[in-house]
Write a protein that holds these residues in place. Structure first.
Motif, mmCIF file in Angstrom:
data_model
loop_
_atom_site.group_PDB
_atom_site.id
_atom_site.type_symbol
_atom_site.label_atom_id
_atom_site.label_comp_id
_atom_site.label_asym_id
_atom_site.label_seq_id
_atom_site.Cartn_x
_atom_site.Cartn_y
_atom_site.Cartn_z
ATOM 1 N N VAL A 1 -124.444 -54.034 -45.443
ATOM 2 C CA VAL A 1 -124.951 -53.311 -44.281
ATOM 3 C C VAL A 1 -125.220 -54.275 -43.123
ATOM 4 O O VAL A 1 -124.921 -53.974 -41.966
ATOM 5 C CB VAL A 1 -126.219 -52.515 -44.638
ATOM 6 N N GLU A 2 -125.768 -55.447 -43.437
ATOM 7 C CA GLU A 2 -126.013 -56.438 -42.385
ATOM 8 C C GLU A 2 -124.699 -56.931 -41.785
ATOM 9 O O GLU A 2 -124.593 -57.120 -40.564
ATOM 10 C CB GLU A 2 -126.816 -57.613 -42.955
ATOM 11 N N ASN A 3 -123.680 -57.115 -42.613
ATOM 12 C CA ASN A 3 -122.371 -57.520 -42.092
ATOM 13 C C ASN A 3 -121.787 -56.444 -41.185
ATOM 14 O O ASN A 3 -121.144 -56.750 -40.171
ATOM 15 C CB ASN A 3 -121.406 -57.817 -43.234
ATOM 16 N N ALA A 4 -122.006 -55.180 -41.545
ATOM 17 C CA ALA A 4 -121.525 -54.078 -40.704
ATOM 18 C C ALA A 4 -122.196 -54.142 -39.337
ATOM 19 O O ALA A 4 -121.552 -53.945 -38.297
ATOM 20 C CB ALA A 4 -121.802 -52.741 -41.381
ATOM 21 N N ARG A 5 -123.492 -54.419 -39.326
ATOM 22 C CA ARG A 5 -124.210 -54.557 -38.060
ATOM 23 C C ARG A 5 -123.646 -55.696 -37.225
ATOM 24 O O ARG A 5 -123.387 -55.548 -36.026
ATOM 25 C CB ARG A 5 -125.701 -54.801 -38.328
ATOM 26 N N LYS A 6 -123.404 -56.827 -37.881
ATOM 27 C CA LYS A 6 -122.898 -57.990 -37.152
ATOM 28 C C LYS A 6 -121.486 -57.770 -36.628
ATOM 29 O O LYS A 6 -121.094 -58.352 -35.611
ATOM 30 C CB LYS A 6 -122.923 -59.222 -38.060
ATOM 31 N N ARG A 7 -120.698 -56.948 -37.336
ATOM 32 C CA ARG A 7 -119.316 -56.744 -36.909
ATOM 33 C C ARG A 7 -119.199 -56.051 -35.561
ATOM 34 O O ARG A 7 -118.164 -56.113 -34.908
ATOM 35 C CB ARG A 7 -118.535 -55.993 -37.986
ATOM 36 N N VAL A 8 -120.282 -55.383 -35.122
ATOM 37 C CA VAL A 8 -120.278 -54.792 -33.785
ATOM 38 C C VAL A 8 -120.213 -55.901 -32.742
ATOM 39 O O VAL A 8 -119.662 -55.729 -31.658
ATOM 40 C CB VAL A 8 -121.538 -53.923 -33.572
ATOM 41 N N PHE A 9 -120.791 -57.063 -33.067
ATOM 42 C CA PHE A 9 -120.871 -58.160 -32.106
ATOM 43 C C PHE A 9 -120.031 -59.354 -32.569
ATOM 44 O O PHE A 9 -120.492 -60.490 -32.567
ATOM 45 C CB PHE A 9 -122.331 -58.594 -31.915
ATOM 46 N N GLU A 10 -118.823 -59.115 -32.937
ATOM 47 C CA GLU A 10 -117.925 -60.210 -33.305
ATOM 48 C C GLU A 10 -117.000 -60.587 -32.152
ATOM 49 O O GLU A 10 -115.838 -60.890 -32.329
ATOM 50 C CB GLU A 10 -117.094 -59.848 -34.541
ATOM 51 N N GLY A 11 -117.563 -60.527 -30.952
ATOM 52 C CA GLY A 11 -116.787 -60.924 -29.786
ATOM 53 C C GLY A 11 -116.823 -62.426 -29.595
ATOM 54 O O GLY A 11 -117.038 -63.186 -30.517
ATOM 55 N N ASP A 12 -116.663 -62.849 -28.317
ATOM 56 C CA ASP A 12 -116.590 -64.275 -28.022
ATOM 57 C C ASP A 12 -117.921 -64.949 -28.247
ATOM 58 O O ASP A 12 -118.992 -64.413 -27.975
ATOM 59 C CB ASP A 12 -116.171 -64.484 -26.566
ATOM 60 N N THR A 13 -117.869 -66.185 -28.741
ATOM 61 C CA THR A 13 -119.051 -67.040 -28.831
ATOM 62 C C THR A 13 -118.713 -68.364 -28.182
ATOM 63 O O THR A 13 -117.568 -68.794 -28.148
ATOM 64 C CB THR A 13 -119.437 -67.288 -30.314
ATOM 65 N N PRO A 14 -119.716 -69.051 -27.630
ATOM 66 C CA PRO A 14 -119.425 -70.305 -26.952
ATOM 67 C C PRO A 14 -119.062 -71.400 -27.917
ATOM 68 O O PRO A 14 -119.494 -71.409 -29.071
ATOM 69 C CB PRO A 14 -120.744 -70.622 -26.228
ATOM 70 N N ALA A 15 -118.263 -72.353 -27.461
ATOM 71 C CA ALA A 15 -117.914 -73.510 -28.290
ATOM 72 C C ALA A 15 -119.120 -74.421 -28.392
ATOM 73 O O ALA A 15 -119.924 -74.530 -27.479
ATOM 74 C CB ALA A 15 -116.733 -74.251 -27.664
ATOM 75 N N ASP A 16 -119.269 -75.088 -29.536
ATOM 76 C CA ASP A 16 -120.379 -76.026 -29.709
ATOM 77 C C ASP A 16 -120.124 -77.284 -28.880
ATOM 78 O O ASP A 16 -118.994 -77.678 -28.692
ATOM 79 C CB ASP A 16 -120.515 -76.414 -31.179
#
Length: 253
Positions: A238-253
């Protein structure tokens, strides 16, 4: 679509004698939350950049500072922004581009909170299901998983079978309060499932296969009568399902 969003915004961002009504603060915060998401998505607030000041955001969104702070709190909880002491808040990811297309207007914050509710309720239901399941329960769950396998093969959404799988686990717990609690949130739950499975269909098939692998992990733990593993597998799913809504771009480290 834009006209619909504007009309709904006018109906919920309501004022009385020039001040926001307290009873609508939650809705106002959800609207502010979604409008900030839209600004992140369209690049007005780029990933990796510092958020505008609270004063500027209040003016842009036409909301009070308490309403804005509630929206920012939700964004931090969903790992969309992060606060850096002495520096301010920064955008660390943006939502899936399709999320705002598939989700009803003003619903994304509510969907996220529904996932939190589900993780708690369904995790415990899975725990008890592992202790109380019968062979008939396992056969039912296996049949539903096979239907989900077929949906993946055929490129179908599979929301009905997905919902049936989760409800069957609540029923397997033999505690009617789990099914009653979940049924009370049925509309919100189905909205979230529809969103996440639609988003998965925009990805390579491996995305839905990953979701299905999580279902099978829950099934195996219940089959093995491993209550702790069942709870952990369900909560992770269920937590992974929640996170999958926000699997867009993330900044590079």
């Amino acid at each position: 679509m834009a006209t619909n969003k504007q009309s709904i915004a006018r109906s919920v961002i309501n004022t009385e004698n020039g001040s926001e009504r307290i009873v609508q603060d939650g809705t106002l915060a959800d609207r502010a939350y979604e409008r900030i998401l839209t600004m992140i998505l369209d690049g007005s607030i780029p990933v990796g950049e510092k958020m505008p000041s609270e004063n500027d955001l209040c003016k842009t969104l036409d909301v009070s500072r308490p309403v804005l702070r509630q929206a920012l709190k939700q964004l931090r909880s969903d790992d969309v922004i992060v606060s850096r002491q002495g520096s301010g808040s920064y955008v660390i990811r943006k939502p899936e581009k399709a999320a705002l297309d598939f989700a009803p207007v003003g619903s994304i914050a509510d969907i996220q909170r529904t996932f939190e509710f589900r993780a708690a309720i369904e995790g415990e239901a899975a725990y008890l299901a592992a202790l109380r399941r019968t062979d008939a329960d396992l056969n039912r769950l296996k049949s539903i998983l096979q239907e989900l396998d077929r949906c993946i093969q055929q490129g179908e959404l599979g929301v009905v079978a997905d919902e049936e799988f989760h409800m069957a686990i609540c029923e397997t717990s033999t505690n009617p309060y789990f099914t009653a609690a979940r049924a009370s949130m049925e509309t919100n739950i189905l909205t979230g499932m529809n969103l996440t499975r639609n988003l998965s269909l925009t990805k390579p098939r491996e995305r839905l296969e990953l979701v299905q692998a999580e279902h099978y992990a829950i099934f195996k733990a219940i089959s093995d009568k491993d209550a702790a593993a069942s709870r952990a597998a369900m909560r992770a799913h269920v937590e992974n399902a929640r996170k999958r809504v926000f699997e867009g771009d993330t900044p590079a480290d």
